[in-house]
Design a protein around this motif. Structure first.
Motif, PDB file in Angstrom:
ATOM      1  N   SER A  89      -1.966  -7.305  -2.041  1.00 15.43           N
ATOM      2  CA  SER A  89      -2.299  -6.940  -0.664  1.00 15.43           C
ATOM      3  C   SER A  89      -2.640  -5.460  -0.544  1.00 15.43           C
ATOM      4  CB  SER A  89      -1.135  -7.280   0.277  1.00 15.43           C
ATOM      5  OG  SER A  89      -0.909  -8.667   0.312  1.00 15.43           O
ATOM      6  N   VAL A  90      -1.851  -4.611  -1.195  1.00 16.82           N
ATOM      7  CA  VAL A  90      -2.092  -3.169  -1.100  1.00 16.82           C
ATOM      8  C   VAL A  90      -3.456  -2.813  -1.677  1.00 16.82           C
ATOM      9  CG1 VAL A  90      -1.343  -0.921  -1.984  1.00 16.82           C
ATOM     10  CG2 VAL A  90       0.345  -2.523  -1.063  1.00 16.82           C
ATOM     11  N   VAL A  91      -3.808  -3.394  -2.809  1.00 10.76           N
ATOM     12  CA  VAL A  91      -5.103  -3.103  -3.426  1.00 10.76           C
ATOM     13  C   VAL A  91      -6.247  -3.683  -2.606  1.00 10.76           C
ATOM     14  CG1 VAL A  91      -6.541  -3.548  -5.461  1.00 10.76           C
ATOM     15  CG2 VAL A  91      -4.166  -2.834  -5.735  1.00 10.76           C
ATOM     16  N   ALA A  92      -6.055  -4.877  -2.063  1.00 17.10           N
ATOM     17  CA  ALA A  92      -7.114  -5.489  -1.257  1.00 17.10           C
ATOM     18  C   ALA A  92      -7.452  -4.642  -0.038  1.00 17.10           C
ATOM     19  CB  ALA A  92      -6.692  -6.893  -0.829  1.00 17.10           C
ATOM     20  N   VAL A  93      -6.447  -4.049   0.581  1.00 16.67           N
ATOM     21  CA  VAL A  93      -6.671  -3.253   1.786  1.00 16.67           C
ATOM     22  C   VAL A  93      -7.192  -1.864   1.464  1.00 16.67           C
ATOM     23  CG1 VAL A  93      -5.537  -2.179   3.769  1.00 16.67           C
ATOM     24  CG2 VAL A  93      -4.983  -4.538   3.148  1.00 16.67           C
ATOM     25  N   THR A  94      -6.669  -1.239   0.425  1.00 19.77           N
ATOM     26  CA  THR A  94      -6.966   0.173   0.166  1.00 19.77           C
ATOM     27  C   THR A  94      -8.054   0.400  -0.886  1.00 19.77           C
ATOM     28  OG1 THR A  94      -5.291   0.373  -1.578  1.00 19.77           O
ATOM     29  CG2 THR A  94      -4.576   0.765   0.714  1.00 19.77           C
ATOM     30  N   GLY A  95      -8.259  -0.567  -1.775  1.00 23.21           N
ATOM     31  CA  GLY A  95      -9.197  -0.380  -2.872  1.00 23.21           C
ATOM     32  C   GLY A  95      -8.697   0.559  -3.949  1.00 23.21           C
ATOM     33  N   ALA A  96      -7.414   0.832  -3.976  1.00 22.16           N
ATOM     34  CA  ALA A  96      -6.848   1.761  -4.954  1.00 22.16           C
ATOM     35  C   ALA A  96      -6.968   1.217  -6.371  1.00 22.16           C
ATOM     36  CB  ALA A  96      -5.382   2.025  -4.631  1.00 22.16           C
ATOM     37  N   ASP A  97      -7.084   2.132  -7.337  1.00 22.85           N
ATOM     38  CA  ASP A  97      -7.005   1.759  -8.745  1.00 22.85           C
ATOM     39  C   ASP A  97      -5.556   1.427  -9.094  1.00 22.85           C
ATOM     40  OD1 ASP A  97      -9.710   2.167  -9.188  1.00 22.85           O
ATOM     41  OD2 ASP A  97      -9.439   4.221  -9.894  1.00 22.85           O
ATOM     42  N   VAL A  98      -5.384   0.675 -10.179  1.00 25.33           N
ATOM     43  CA  VAL A  98      -4.054   0.277 -10.635  1.00 25.33           C
ATOM     44  C   VAL A  98      -3.839   0.793 -12.050  1.00 25.33           C
ATOM     45  CG1 VAL A  98      -2.509  -1.660 -11.115  1.00 25.33           C
ATOM     46  CG2 VAL A  98      -4.125  -1.788  -9.202  1.00 25.33           C
ATOM     47  N   SER A  99      -2.683   1.413 -12.271  1.00 19.75           N
ATOM     48  CA  SER A  99      -2.324   1.932 -13.592  1.00 19.75           C
ATOM     49  C   SER A  99      -0.960   1.384 -13.989  1.00 19.75           C
ATOM     50  CB  SER A  99      -2.268   3.466 -13.567  1.00 19.75           C
ATOM     51  OG  SER A  99      -3.508   4.021 -13.177  1.00 19.75           O
ATOM     52  N   ALA A 100      -0.801   1.106 -15.296  1.00 24.66           N
ATOM     53  CA  ALA A 100       0.478   0.601 -15.802  1.00 24.66           C
ATOM     54  C   ALA A 100       0.540   0.866 -17.293  1.00 24.66           C
ATOM     55  CB  ALA A 100       0.628  -0.894 -15.520  1.00 24.66           C
TER      56      ALA A 100
END
Length: 231
Positions: A89-100
């Motif tokens: 949900s957070v990525v869908a709304v904000t378009g932020a990249d994801v790192s892990a």
């Protein structure tokens, strides 16, 4: 309100304002996970550590840091699902990249359905506007667990205080759970000792994945006890 790091599910955000960065901490349920929002005070860039649960609450947190709800990056400290249930949900709304962490990235993607854009390794850096965070790998709780460190600017002759976001690798009272596996405990204890306690001073602030904050100074006297008990 001065920052204490004490938060409860459904309660208000704790805010720490430093020279370069703002740190916001909230607790989300049902496993009382901590999530942290880091905001560059100069440029407004933002990074979220562990989108654990309650996506609406986390999106509100993002807006607390930026009126435009800007979110540049989301870091998942490790593969356990309670630390990334709100990720889609957070990525869908904000378009932020994801790192892990690289060894956990495939498991996070498989569980969440979200592509991990950047696979982190020990010593990597992440930019939050003009602020730089360093990645510290701490294997044991999971193979790809990572911590992030931000260091305040130095004021000679005093080095800048370090701030560690440790996920489930270090808490007040001990390292993270390794389920009785002696090999995993030894790996995690050694990584935490050499990469955190041997490197950073007692003033270093620790922001864990659950519960209260601590400092390395408060925990350092107990290292031998932790090793002896094996957890």
């Amino acid at each position: 309100m001065s920052y204490t790091g004490d938060v409860v599910v459904g309660g208000p955000t704790q805010l720490r304002v430093l020279d370069e960065i703002e740190i916001r901490k909230v607790a989300v349920g049902p496993m009382t996970n901590n999530a942290y929002l880091l905001t560059c005070r100069r440029e407004g860039a933002q990074l979220l550590v562990d989108p654990a649960d309650e996506p609406e609450r986390l999106l509100d947190l993002v807006q607390e840091g930026s009126a435009t709800a800007r979110l540049d990056d989301v870091v998942v400290t490790h593969r356990h699902a309670d630390h990334h249930r709100a990720l889609p949900s957070v990525v869908a709304v904000t378009g932020a990249d994801v790192s892990a962490g690289a060894p956990d990235a495939d498991a996070i993607a498989a569980t969440s359905g979200v592509v991990v854009d950047r696979r982190l390794h020990d010593g990597d850096t992440l930019a939050v506007g003009h602020v730089t965070l360093e990645v510290i790998a701490l294997a044991g709780h999971t193979p790809g667990s990572v911590a992030l460190v931000y260091r305040e600017p130095a004021h000679a002759p005093t080095p800048g205080r370090a701030h560690l976001f440790t996920g489930d690798s270090l808490f007040p009272g001990g390292v993270g759970h390794t389920h009785g596996d002696e090999t995993l405990f030894a790996q995690l204890f050694d990584d935490v000792t050499t990469r955190l306690f041997d490197r950073f001073d007692d003033a270093t602030w620790v922001y864990p994945g659950h519960g209260a904050d601590t400092t390395l100074g408060a925990e350092r006297p107990h290292l031998a006890e932790w090793r002896a008990r094996g957890w």
